[in-house]
Design an enzyme around this catalytic site. Structure first.
Site, PDB file in Angstrom:
ATOM      1  N   CYS B  49       0.871  -9.346  15.319  1.00  0.00           N
ATOM      2  CA  CYS B  49      -0.096  -9.630  16.376  1.00  0.00           C
ATOM      3  C   CYS B  49      -1.413 -10.114  15.796  1.00  0.00           C
ATOM      4  CB  CYS B  49      -0.362  -8.392  17.219  1.00  0.00           C
ATOM      5  SG  CYS B  49       1.097  -7.807  18.051  1.00  0.00           S
ATOM      6  N   CYS B 120      -9.897  -6.295  20.975  1.00  0.00           N
ATOM      7  CA  CYS B 120     -10.222  -5.669  19.685  1.00  0.00           C
ATOM      8  C   CYS B 120     -10.862  -4.304  19.909  1.00  0.00           C
ATOM      9  CB  CYS B 120     -11.192  -6.534  18.884  1.00  0.00           C
ATOM     10  SG  CYS B 120     -10.510  -8.108  18.416  1.00  0.00           S
TER      11      CYS B 120
END
Lengths: 393, 226
Positions: B49, B120
């Site tokens: 990812c 994030c």
């Protein structure tokens, strides 16, 4: 080090354009002397550009960008009843996405795969071309890895099967000799700002027997194939850059090749680094080096290099709008984590060997620092999710 | 290419869509490295990812205060910055206090992140939470047992999936149109609405990653509609 994105304009180009912003600002469609003066500048530019690719002046259509030229070539050529378009998996988005969009207009599309160096499978391509095929579009030199396709072979096959052939030569122009007759292309896209010319102008070569459907309607400019008042200064600059680029090609290519090879050699000395795309000089563009630094994420590396005054690009998902890694690197068979760690270095004739050495030194330093803080390292398990998955099975 | 270091001024950095604080934490990460005598360590995300994080905690067994914390991170600038800032936020706090840190807290502490980078902040909060849960489990601090797999729990988990165009989670955006669970097979229907369809693959991957990690899930199927 990001000259595949865009290039610095040559001072000769700026100079050639200057009068067309100020005293020679006429509209080529006007009948008076100022119009005639502007029209002459456009005609001369068209002739110069045509000469660079062994075409006739009337076979050149100026557009607002290479992207527009690709759109015109694909959408414009697909109007005569045939319902299939064939392309490769490694096209620039200005070809790939346009062709994807044609599916919504009822076209069947075929995306041909490539080998690990990025070469289109010619046998597969030949098998797919049939009587229902309207167009084959294959990029000349790839924008991420630099692979140069054998256009002559594809052109010959398309001619035999009487199918239109388009190629996007945005990256290869002035770096690889282009001869539209030898290549056997019907349509070819050229880019200005990647050859030290101005932005806001591009061109499409259209072989004289080919009939396109007009996409931008309005006035009768560009032989009535593309409406809109001509970007006279842009065309003049584009032609000037092309003229110089083709004239100096041999010398510039030799220089860039030497610098690129030194760069690749230096960067591959870094542990766990690999070159993406072909290795030999005759198979790839002279100025592109695409390298994966494993266990490092490309955007972080790019940002750190940017802080050191070095500009590059990356195929990492993190830097793309769609959060997906580069489709070109995936087509080569790279794993996602390899694509995430990739950087593209692209040189121009303005780069020096001091710069190359500085880049090698800085990349070495930043890769080492990022690896020091990386949660992903050789031999390390892929992640907690996988651990948990295994635990629950 | 230009020679010379740090020629960028703060305006240029803003042009790169990252705040000064993000750049500061990215270039000078705090609490970076491996915690040698960590009581617990958790890793989330995956190299495929493009973002992965490990957080290690040293915890006082009596007061449950976080005495020391260190992180390692594989990912982009905002990934490194969110990991760095969240370690600063929890150091010296008790586990109960640390658990209250929600996914957008790290982003807020950094004066914001671009919408496409909000995930994030989610990863940082989730890695921290995983480390705390792991510690609690090891020391018998968990109240009640593990929860059963249910549509409601899955919906809670989906609050961690961010629409990259908006920077807001998909539950709040009412994009989750249906969740069904049958013998460990989870089916989720997502409505893309006005969101650009280029984000479908990324949203699908994120959902699969999160839901597959839930206890009792065998397979995840994500369907899209406009």
């Amino acid at each position: 080090m990001d000259n595949s994105a865009t290039t610095r304009m040559l001072s000769e180009v700026v100079e050639a354009m200057q009068p067309h912003f100020t005293e020679k600002y006429g509209n080529p469609s006007s009948l008076h002397y100022m119009g005639i003066e502007a029209e002459r500048a456009v005609d001369e530019s068209r002739a110069k550009l045509a000469e660079c690719i062994n075409a006739e002046p009337y076979e050149i259509i100026f557009t607002g960008s290479a992207t527009e030229a690709n759109n015109l070539a694909i959408v414009g050529a697909c109007h005569a009843g045939r319902k299939k378009i064939i392309t490769s998996e490694i096209e620039h988005s200005s070809v790939g996405k346009v062709i994807r969009n044609m599916e919504r207009r009822g076209f069947e599309t075929v995306f041909i795969g490539v080998d690990e160096e990025g070469f289109v499978d010619l046998k597969e391509l030949e098998k797919k071309v049939d009587g229902n095929t309207a167009l084959v579009s294959i990029i000349h030199a790839n924008h991420e890895i630099g692979t140069i396709q054998n256009l002559e072979a594809i052109g010959k096959m398309c001619k035999e099967k009487e199918v239109l052939f388009h190629s996007d030569a945005s990256q290869s122009f002035t770096k690889v000799p282009i001869d539209v007759k030898k290549f056997g292309v019907d349509l070819l896209t050229l880019n200005s700002h990647k050859i030290h010319g101005p932005k806001g102008v591009g061109a499409l070569y259209v072989r004289k027997e080919v009939k396109l459907e007009k996409q931008v309607h309005g006035g009768m400019q560009e032989r009535n194939w593309r409406a809109g008042t001509e970007n006279v200064a842009g065309m003049v600059g584009f032609a000037k850059a092309a003229e110089i680029g083709v004239r100096e090609m041999k010398r510039n290519v030799a220089k860039m090749q030497k610098l690129r090879n030194a760069l690749v050699e230096g960067l591959l000395r870094i542990e766990n680094a690999q070159l993406n795309g072909p290795e030999s000089d005759d198979k790839r563009l002279c100025n592109i080096a695409n390298i994966t630094f494993n266990y490092v994420e490309g955007e972080a590396l790019l940002m750190r290099l940017s802080e050191q005054g070095i500009c590059v690009s990356t195929g990492s998902a993190c830097s793309s709008k769609s959060l997906q890694p580069s489709h070109v690197l995936k087509a080569l068979g790279l794993k996602h984590e390899q694509a995430h760690g990739s950087l593209r270095f692209s040189l121009s004739k303005f780069n020096s060997s001091e710069e190359v050495n500085y880049v090698i030194k800085m990349v070495e330093k930043e890769v080492a620092e990022l690896r020091k803080l990386s949660a992903y390292a050789p031999g390390k398990k892929a992640g907690y999710y996988e651990e948990r998955e295994q635990a629950f099975e | 290419m230009r020679r010379g270091s740090r020629h960028l001024n703060s305006d240029d950095v803003m042009a790169l869509k990252y705040t000064k604080k993000v750049m500061d934490h990215f270039l000078h990460p705090r609490n970076m490295g491996e915690l040698k005598d960590a009581d617990v360590e958790a890793t989330d995300g995956s190299p495929a990812c493009g973002d992965m994080m490990t957080i290690g905690l040293k915890i006082d067994p009596k007061t449950h205060k976080i005495l020391d914390v260190k992180f390692k991170s594989y990912g982009c600038a905002s990934n490194i910055a969110t990991a760095s800032v969240i370690t600063e936020m929890v150091k010296g706090r008790t586990l109960e206090e640390a658990k209250k840190i929600k996914w957008n807290a790290a982003a807020e502490e950094l004066d914001g992140l671009p919408p496409v980078k909000m995930h994030c902040s989610v990863l940082a909060a989730k890695t921290l939470m995983d480390a705390i849960r792991k510690y609690e489990k090891m020391h018998g601090l968990l109240e009640g047992g593990e929860e059963e797999l249910s549509a409601e729990n899955i919906r809670l988990e989906l609050r961690n999936i961010i629409n990259p165009e908006m920077g807001i989670d998909i539950v709040r955006l009412k994009m989750v149109k249906g969740i069904s669970v049958k013998k460990g097979v989870v089916k989720i229907r997502i409505s893309m609405g006005n969101t650009d369809r280029v984000y479908e693959d990324s949203i699908r991957e994120e959902i699969e990653e999160h839901v597959k990690a839930m206890r009792g899930v065998k397979r995840v199927e994500v369907g899209f509609s406009t």
